[in-house]
Scaffold this active site. Sequence first.
Site: not given
Length: 304
Positions: A20, A65, A256
């Site tokens: 899960k 799950t 940058h």
Amino acid sequence: MAETSRPAGPAVLAQNQYGKAENRVVRITRDGATHHIKDLNVSVTLSGDMDDVHYSGSNAHVLPTDTTKNTVYAFAQRYGIESAEQFGIHLARHFVTSQEAIRTARVRIEEYAWDRIGAEDGGHSFVRKGQEVRHTQVFHDGTSWQVVSGLGDLVVLNSTDSEFWGYAKDEYTTLPEAYDRVLATEVNTRWRYGWTGEGDAPDWNASYAETRRHLLEAFAGTYSYSLQQTLYEMGARVIGERPEVDEIRLSLPNKHHFLADLAPFGLTNDNEVYLAADRPYGLIEATVLREGREAAIPVDLTNL
């Protein structure tokens, strides 16, 4: 367990897992009028004797799950959340020891931090921190443990004390050499603890705070001739100062900052006004290991 039969043919089941993902759990601890928040995103992955469900659809060895999800919330109440690492250890141990068919468990956790707004509210008002996300992965196979922690999205910048020159050039090189530049990056890092279940576990919260501090102090304190050099200094500082850490992997995108061309407007630009470019960007990655140490359980530290 009964022997599993697979369908005839050339195909064979290989590595598999299920679980899960992204169980969002917030645990509020009420200490009188003062409250404390732990805010986690928990993903659980289980693997083991799962051939039958793939070959024939038999769910006899499959823990739903949904049960995994429920366990996350129940454990948040039963054990509390002292740290993401300890919470992950509780969960991994439970799944491996309570289900015979489950041989390994991996618990990945993201933790979101909150700051108090002020004391006048009685200690129950918070604002979400915008600095970094804390990460943890706990892996357990019934015998050994591996705990990998880290952080991501931590943006840092040095406005000077950084150069970049003397690099290789070819016919496509246009980048001018820089002798005083802005160095900015977003720190994404994972570190592996040497603890594998024997002896006392580290103080997870203190270790996280100190590792974070050393990363930042190394970034700020390094006169940089390349982002690679800065990365190594950050990793080496952690390995040198935190004996519980055996390995650290850093992924540093170069954010940058280019000097804006103000000449068309009759203005000079003495390293004061920059264009911050978000892409494309250089990406510098490396691992710094404690000499003589190897990973006990292989894990992808870059995909926590």
